[in-house]
Write a protein that holds these residues in place. Structure first.
Motif, mmCIF file in Angstrom:
data_model
loop_
_atom_site.group_PDB
_atom_site.id
_atom_site.type_symbol
_atom_site.label_atom_id
_atom_site.label_comp_id
_atom_site.label_asym_id
_atom_site.label_seq_id
_atom_site.Cartn_x
_atom_site.Cartn_y
_atom_site.Cartn_z
ATOM 1 N N ASP A 111 -11.037 -30.057 -22.642
ATOM 2 C CA ASP A 111 -10.409 -31.041 -23.514
ATOM 3 C C ASP A 111 -8.969 -31.254 -23.082
ATOM 4 O O ASP A 111 -8.516 -30.689 -22.080
ATOM 5 N N SER A 112 -8.241 -32.042 -23.837
ATOM 6 C CA SER A 112 -6.870 -32.377 -23.470
ATOM 7 C C SER A 112 -5.948 -31.161 -23.475
ATOM 8 O O SER A 112 -4.977 -31.113 -22.708
ATOM 9 N N LEU A 113 -6.243 -30.154 -24.282
ATOM 10 C CA LEU A 113 -5.420 -28.936 -24.295
ATOM 11 C C LEU A 113 -5.585 -28.137 -23.010
ATOM 12 O O LEU A 113 -4.602 -27.627 -22.456
ATOM 13 N N VAL A 114 -6.816 -28.027 -22.532
ATOM 14 C CA VAL A 114 -7.070 -27.325 -21.271
ATOM 15 C C VAL A 114 -6.423 -28.093 -20.125
ATOM 16 O O VAL A 114 -5.754 -27.512 -19.264
ATOM 17 N N ALA A 115 -6.585 -29.409 -20.104
ATOM 18 C CA ALA A 115 -5.981 -30.240 -19.058
ATOM 19 C C ALA A 115 -4.465 -30.105 -19.072
ATOM 20 O O ALA A 115 -3.836 -29.966 -18.012
ATOM 21 N N ALA A 116 -3.870 -30.116 -20.250
ATOM 22 C CA ALA A 116 -2.414 -29.992 -20.361
ATOM 23 C C ALA A 116 -1.937 -28.650 -19.809
ATOM 24 O O ALA A 116 -0.889 -28.572 -19.153
ATOM 25 N N LYS A 117 -2.690 -27.587 -20.052
ATOM 26 C CA LYS A 117 -2.325 -26.264 -19.537
ATOM 27 C C LYS A 117 -2.414 -26.242 -18.011
ATOM 28 O O LYS A 117 -1.539 -25.682 -17.338
#
Length: 137
Positions: A111-117
């Motif tokens: 999700d966007s949280l994993v991508a952001a990390k």
């Protein structure tokens, strides 16, 4: 074939990038040894126009000149960046390849949280590698 030919991955036709070869190619491009000097200059001009500077170039000093090619795909949770960095009299190439859902693995939630990390980590690596290359720190 398309760059991301998801329909044929199970048939063994996944597109793969080797970080070492990518860096070697980028350095040859800088040296004018890809096709010829004129073609290399044209290709570097295209890379200089890359709009996505959220990864390796994100935390670099403003004076750094960066030629980069980023890549991303939700299909496997991919966030990549390849950059030629010219800073403080030093020129070097860096390639970071990340993939959450590798070959034959059970897909993880992407999700966007994993991508952001992933993006944040690549940005931090860009800064740390640049400091190390320039100052040995």
């Amino acid at each position: 074939r398309d760059m991301m030919d998801a329909e044929h991955v199970e048939d063994g036709y996944a597109n793969r990038l080797n970080a070492n070869e990518a860096v070697e190619t980028m350095l040859k491009l800088y040296q004018g040894k890809v096709i010829d000097k004129e073609a290399s200059v044209e290709m570097l001009a295209i890379l200089a126009g890359t709009q996505n500077h959220s990864k390796l170039p994100a935390q670099l000093p403003e004076e750094a000149i960066v030629f980069n090619k980023s890549g991303e795909s939700e299909f496997r949770g991919i966030q990549n960046d390849l950059a030629l960095i010219d800073y403080s009299g030093n020129v070097f190439a860096v390639c970071v390849l990340t993939e959450v859902n590798g070959d034959g693995e059970e897909p993880e939630v992407y999700d966007s949280l994993v991508a952001a990390k992933q993006i944040q980590t690549i940005a931090e690596l860009g800064s740390q590698i640049t400091e190390w290359m320039v100052r040995g720190e």
